[in-house]
Design a protein around this motif. Structure first.
Motif, short mmCIF file in Angstrom:
data_model
loop_
_atom_site.label_atom_id
_atom_site.label_comp_id
_atom_site.label_asym_id
_atom_site.label_seq_id
_atom_site.Cartn_x
_atom_site.Cartn_y
_atom_site.Cartn_z
N UNK A 1 2.93 6.57 -7.32
CA UNK A 1 3.50 5.41 -6.63
C UNK A 1 2.54 4.22 -6.69
N UNK A 2 1.25 4.53 -6.58
CA UNK A 2 0.26 3.46 -6.61
C UNK A 2 0.34 2.72 -7.95
N UNK A 3 0.53 3.45 -9.04
CA UNK A 3 0.55 2.76 -10.33
C UNK A 3 1.93 2.17 -10.63
N UNK B 1 5.72 4.15 0.93
CA UNK B 1 5.48 2.89 0.22
C UNK B 1 5.69 1.78 1.24
N UNK B 2 4.69 0.91 1.40
CA UNK B 2 4.75 -0.08 2.48
C UNK B 2 4.58 -1.49 1.93
N UNK C 1 0.80 -1.22 0.00
CA UNK C 1 0.00 0.00 0.00
C UNK C 1 0.83 1.27 0.00
N UNK C 2 0.15 2.37 -0.31
CA UNK C 2 0.77 3.69 -0.30
C UNK C 2 0.00 4.54 0.72
N UNK D 1 8.79 9.18 -9.53
CA UNK D 1 8.56 10.55 -9.08
C UNK D 1 9.34 11.53 -9.95
N UNK D 2 10.54 11.16 -10.34
CA UNK D 2 11.36 12.04 -11.19
C UNK D 2 10.66 12.28 -12.52
#
Ligand code: ASP
Ligand code: MG
Length: 424
Positions: A415-417, A363-364, A272-273, A382-383
């Motif tokens: 991050x989720x994708x 991020x977990x 999960x995020x 992210x970049x």
């Protein structure tokens, strides 16, 4: 036959109709032949109202306006749960179910002396279990216990989750079902990412990270307890039809199971995020790089009850001066700056800088322990979106990234994708 603890939160018992609906959920499990203990919160909004009353009551002449007797605070705010436990027992009786309410002191649930934020020390579930074995449903007032001075204590806001898990551990329940207004734990906040998916299972450790990072499904303390006592905990919705197919399924009811990682066979790398808003960053520039600087900074902050989170210290170039950056909740910045200012000589820094309105995205996943490159994937993603990273911390099962507030939603979705959490 199983022994089940069922907990219903404030929105689930918000009025008499909803209490009747809760009684139908309980009846389903009783009819299936299970031994049942129910834990209830106060009607939603009630605890806030009670807290408000305490805060607005005139104080002893001359006393600080913010100070009131913590024992009497507990006497007042514990009453919300007393009402719902009695009402639910009545609703169950009306359906022909043998039910009896229990206040914390009647069990008793022994706590320490920290009124307003007490911790459970011991639960003597003997009598309750005996009655459950005779077919009586125990309806327990959550959130409350009995302090060492035999006074009513409360467990801190959201504490009835903790009551439920503690009771499940004490009576050796097969399962603790937390009924709430959401139908489980999601891969991220569905309000930010509509493609978020409900998890079938999540490990205790992961849930602990999600909960402490602001996924407000459960009180953090309840997850800690569930982890220590290995209480299989289900998060599920009280708003589904109590008699819909599958609702009474003992092994696979609809919802999310929080369990030992060994029970999770197909472990994904990332589960999960999570995100935490309103973080602030404080930097101390050109500190002396000597033993004791960290203690000189974080000691006084701790004494002032300021919760420091991420800490980043640079290795100094020449062994004499360094920089230290850390984060605190935005609401604590003023206080932190004051404390650091008062200790400037002892710490020995050159200047302080600070910035508020930051967000920590995390991020977990326990799968990270055995996979390389998880962090690199996040940084690359992210970049590509042009999101600047201000600080990074990692643990075995978590990567936390500090970014500017306005990028929070984009970062969560990115991050989720990038870990494929969008795909079912
Ligand atoms: N009624 C309490 C609160 O609002 C405890 C709970 O609901 O868990 O904090
Ligand atoms: Mg709650």
């Amino acid at each position: 036959m199983a022994r089940i603890v069922m907990k219903f939160g404030g929105t689930s018992v918000a009025d008499l109709d909803r209490i009747k609906n809760v009684a139908r959920h309980v009846k389903r499990e009783v009819d299936a032949g299970h031994e049942v203990a129910v834990v209830v919160s106060a009607m939603s909004g009630k605890t806030n109202e009670l807290v408000g009353w305490v805060q607005n009551t005139p104080k002893v002449a001359g006393a600080d306006h913010s100070i009131y007797d913590a024992r009497e605070y507990d006497a007042v705010v514990a009453s919300g749960e007393q009402v719902t436990s009695g009402l639910l027992a009545i609703a169950l009786q009306a359906m022909g179910i043998n039910a009896r309410s229990w206040q914390g002191w009647q069990i008793p649930i022994r706590t320490d002396n920290a009124h307003g934020a007490a911790r459970i020390l011991e639960i003597d579930g003997g009598e309750m279990v005996r009655r459950m074995q005779e077919g009586q449903v125990a309806v327990v007032a959550g959130f409350q216990g009995l302090g060492p001075d035999n006074r009513v204590s409360t467990l801190g806001r959201g504490g009835s989750d903790t009551s439920a898990v503690a009771i499940a551990a004490a009576v050796k329940a097969d399962r603790c079902d937390i009924y709430t207004d959401v139908d489980g734990v999601y891969t991220t906040d569905p309000r930010i990412e509509p493609k978020a998916r409900r998890l079938k299972k999540i490990a205790f450790e992961e849930m602990l990270e999600m909960a402490s990072l602001g996924a407000k499904v459960l009180q953090v303390r309840s997850v800690e307890l569930a982890m220590v006592f290995k209480v299989r905990t289900f998060v599920r919705s009280s708003f589904e039809d109590p008699d819909a197919p599958g609702m009474g399924d003992l092994l696979n009811p609809p919802g999310t199971l929080i369990c030992d990682e060994e029970e999770i066979v197909e472990q994904e790398v990332v589960t999960g995020i999570a995100y935490a808003k309103d973080e602030a960053q404080i930097s101390l520039r050109r500190l002396a790089d000597r033993p004791g600087v960290s203690a000189a900074i974080f000691g006084p902050l701790a004494e002032s009850h300021i919760n420091v989170d991420m800490i980043v210290q640079n290795i100094s170039e020449d062994g004499s001066k360094t920089d230290m950056t850390f984060t605190v909740p935005s609401g604590d910045v003023e206080k932190a700056l004051r404390v650091l200012g008062e200790n400037k000589d002892k710490i020995g820094y050159d200047v302080i800088q600070n910035e508020s309105g930051l967000v920590k995205v995390s991020v977990i996943g326990i799968g990270m322990r055995s996979h390389a490159g998880v962090a690199a994937t996040a940084f690359r993603a992210l970049a590509e979106k042009g999101i600047n990273i201000k600080a990074i911390t990692t643990s075995e099962i978590k990567i936390s990234i500090l970014i500017d507030g306005p990028y929070a939603e984009l970062a969560v979705r990115t991050l989720h994708s990038c870990y494929g959490l969008d795909k079912s």
